[in-house]
Scaffold this active site. Structure first.
Site, PDB file in Angstrom:
ATOM      1  N   TYR A  78      33.409  49.980  35.019  1.00  0.00           N
ATOM      2  CA  TYR A  78      34.564  49.095  35.124  1.00  0.00           C
ATOM      3  C   TYR A  78      34.059  47.683  35.385  1.00  0.00           C
ATOM      4  CZ  TYR A  78      38.982  47.189  37.009  1.00  0.00           C
ATOM      5  OH  TYR A  78      40.114  46.437  37.259  1.00  0.00           O
ATOM      6  N   ASP A 114      26.396  43.863  35.840  1.00  0.00           N
ATOM      7  CA  ASP A 114      27.621  43.592  36.587  1.00  0.00           C
ATOM      8  C   ASP A 114      27.368  44.045  38.021  1.00  0.00           C
ATOM      9  OD1 ASP A 114      31.112  44.739  36.409  1.00  0.00           O
ATOM     10  OD2 ASP A 114      29.965  43.658  37.932  1.00  0.00           O
ATOM     11  N   LYS A 171      33.234  40.603  45.415  1.00  0.00           N
ATOM     12  CA  LYS A 171      33.237  41.399  46.644  1.00  0.00           C
ATOM     13  C   LYS A 171      32.422  40.775  47.774  1.00  0.00           C
ATOM     14  CE  LYS A 171      34.109  45.524  43.880  1.00  0.00           C
ATOM     15  NZ  LYS A 171      35.513  45.872  44.171  1.00  0.00           N
TER      16      LYS A 171
HETATM   17  P1  KE4 Z   1      37.879  42.186  40.734  1.00  0.00           P
HETATM   18  O1  KE4 Z   1      38.505  41.414  39.598  1.00  0.00           O
HETATM   19  O2  KE4 Z   1      38.724  43.377  41.142  1.00  0.00           O
HETATM   20  O3  KE4 Z   1      37.480  41.282  41.906  1.00  0.00           O
HETATM   21  O4  KE4 Z   1      36.474  42.774  40.207  1.00  0.00           O
HETATM   22  C1  KE4 Z   1      36.472  43.606  39.071  1.00  0.00           C
HETATM   23  C2  KE4 Z   1      35.232  44.475  39.113  1.00  0.00           C
HETATM   24  C3  KE4 Z   1      34.186  44.161  38.264  1.00  0.00           C
HETATM   25  N1  KE4 Z   1      33.048  44.883  38.270  1.00  0.00           N
HETATM   26  C4  KE4 Z   1      32.887  45.931  39.119  1.00  0.00           C
HETATM   27  C5  KE4 Z   1      31.600  46.704  39.094  1.00  0.00           C
HETATM   28  C6  KE4 Z   1      33.928  46.296  40.012  1.00  0.00           C
HETATM   29  O5  KE4 Z   1      33.749  47.357  40.850  1.00  0.00           O
HETATM   30  C7  KE4 Z   1      35.127  45.562  40.007  1.00  0.00           C
HETATM   31  C8  KE4 Z   1      36.300  45.925  40.893  1.00  0.00           C
HETATM   32  N2  KE4 Z   1      36.193  47.175  41.582  1.00  0.00           N
HETATM   33  C9  KE4 Z   1      37.430  47.871  41.864  1.00  0.00           C
HETATM   34  C10 KE4 Z   1      37.120  49.023  42.815  1.00  0.00           C
HETATM   35  N3  KE4 Z   1      36.323  50.029  42.215  1.00  0.00           N
HETATM   36  C11 KE4 Z   1      38.469  46.970  42.408  1.00  0.00           C
HETATM   37  C12 KE4 Z   1      39.607  47.665  43.123  1.00  0.00           C
HETATM   38  C13 KE4 Z   1      40.918  47.240  42.527  1.00  0.00           C
HETATM   39  O6  KE4 Z   1      41.016  47.119  41.282  1.00  0.00           O
HETATM   40  O7  KE4 Z   1      41.853  47.059  43.327  1.00  0.00           O
END
Ligand code: KE4
Length: 448
Positions: free
Chosen positions: A157, A252, A280
């Site tokens: 993701y 990523d 994060k």
């Molecule tokens: P954000 O746009 O949610 O800050 O980051 C996206 C993202 C990109 N790359 C990786 C490896 C990530 O884990 C994430 C976001 N992780 C999820 C939890 N597994 C966010 C939780 C959510 O969507 O509320």
């Protein structure tokens, strides 16, 4: 309680009346009652808990429950919630105004700190989320190479950008829409998907799309299909394939960055990507993402180069102050990573022993302070392996742990996070809670 949200699991769940009322209210004006689907408890059923505050390793919900937290805001809270240096930094920055829309010294300090922590990171641009960082980093790769296609991995993701919602992990996978409606065929055709930990699947796509692949983007440790570390040789193999085919390698590190080592996966695995994305931890819980790489590749980014990328609040002074306070602690106290390793290993071993003692088939993966358990035979190295996990059992286990005061990620497809505030007692309490939960689950199964 069950069925209210159409959940498919017959799981006896505790009642959380205040959270339930708030959830009913939230659903009137917020889609699904949440600002991010991963929080909605769709995969486990029941009511998402509304929190009032958090401190150290603990969350405190609207119904007065104190819960050991293994989400940590999905990664940022590596030193625990309400870390004093971070809170003080935010308070101080906010009194000087919350944003200027001009350059500030804080952004230089952040860039210098991050580039000093990560090998091969010469230039970095701040964004407001991990999604923005990932969207920007593939635009840079396409602009730099003049090529259109990207290769991602099924179950990984990279945020909710159109190019990534193809066989995506995290909430997209949890909700059963890994490839989202609303993404056009025109966009989807430029996103190729390979199998994580399978170099042959990458080589095949590179051969079939010779000269067209701008980049291979991967989570160096997959954390959005549960925790799936790279097999030995996988990351070096990606580096080699990208070099052979003139494609850029993108890590990523939104989840792994500054978590699995001070320099993230780049430091831990000694493989140098061309571009990296962050989120994060870098923001310490404030909305911050970042992307960067070598000065050569980042030279195409506006206003130096033609690849446009922007953001009103990118490098926001309050957010920079929070992130800088946290990163400075991590950078100046690298022994924290040794502590995280020890405590996370204790949790992994303790949980494994309890599962074993209760006759539960479980596979476990861990990299540093991110870990996961799969209720299936191991090993779990790929999305196909992950797909074997028993999500029904997970839902029951999740609610059992919640009732025992332990808040796990509300999906079998999410990693658990240990913070530096998770001391030996917190770990022991977690393992003891699991023992009681599995006891109850076994008793209720034998009573049927
Ligand atoms: P954000 O746009 O949610 O800050 O980051 C996206 C993202 C990109 N790359 C990786 C490896 C990530 O884990 C994430 C976001 N992780 C999820 C939890 N597994 C966010 C939780 C959510 O969507 O509320």
């Amino acid at each position: 309680m069950n069925g209210k949200d159409g959940n498919k699991h017959k799981t006896t769940v505790m009642t959380y009346p205040r959270s339930q009322n708030l959830f009913d209210r939230a659903k009137k004006h917020i889609p699904g009652g949440v600002n991010s689907p991963a929080r909605a408890f769709k995969a486990v059923g029941g009511t998402p808990l509304f929190m009032t505050r958090a401190e150290g390793a603990y969350l405190f919900d609207e119904d007065g429950n104190k819960l050991i937290d293994y989400i940590g805001s999905w990664g940022p809270m590596i030193l625990g919630h309400a870390y004093p240096a971070v809170v003080d930094a935010v308070r101080k920055a906010a009194t000087a105004s919350t944003s200027f829309g001009t350059p500030t010294q804080l952004e230089i300090q952040m860039a210098e700190r991050v580039c000093g922590m990560v090998p091969g990171l010469d230039k970095v641009r701040m964004t407001n989320s991990g999604t923005e960082a990932c969207m920007s980093v593939i635009r840079v790769a396409r602009g730099y190479t003049g090529r259109d296609k990207i290769i991602k991995f099924e179950g990984c993701y990279h945020g909710h950008g159109d190019s990534f919602l193809i066989k995506a992990g995290s909430g997209a996978l949890t909700l059963g829409h890994p490839s989202s409606p609303g993404v056009t065929a025109g966009t989807a055709k430029d996103t190729l998907t390979a199998d994580f930990n399978d170099l042959e699947s990458v080589e095949r796509l590179l051969q079939e799309n010779k000269g067209d692949v701008a980049a291979v983007i991967t989570e160096p440790v997959a954390g959005n299909m549960g925790c799936v570390p790279p097999k030995d040789g996988f990351l070096p193999g990606l580096r080699k394939l990208c070099d052979e085919h003139g494609a850029l390698l993108i890590f990523d590190e939104v989840m792994t960055g500054f978590r699995i080592a001070r320099g993230g996966a780049v430091e831990r695995y000694g493989v140098q990507p061309d571009l990296m994305a962050y989120g994060k931890v870098i923001g310490a819980g404030m909305p911050v993402g970042a992307f960067g790489g070598s000065a050569e590749v980042m030279g195409v980014v506006a206003p130096d180069g033609p690849v446009y990328q922007a953001g009103t609040l990118s490098g926001n002074p309050v957010a920079m102050s929070a992130g800088l306070a946290l990163l400075t602690e991590l950078d100046e106290h690298p022994e924290i990573y040794g502590d995280l390793e020890k405590r996370s290993a204790a949790l992994e071993e303790g949980m494994a022993e309890v599962f074993e003692r209760h006759g539960v088939t479980v596979a476990r993966n861990r990299t540093g302070s991110m870990l996961g358990f799969f209720f299936c035979e191991g090993p779990v190295h790929s999305f196909d392996d992950v797909s074997r996990t028993d999500t029904e059992f997970f839902a029951r286990f999740f609610h059992g742990m919640l009732e025992e005061g332990v808040y796990l990620p509300p999906s079998a497809y999410e990693a658990w996070f240990v913070s530096h505030a998770h001391d030996d007692q917190v770990i022991a309490d977690t393992v003891a809670a699991a023992d009681r939960v599995l006891d109850k689950m076994n008793k209720s199964r034998s009573a049927r």
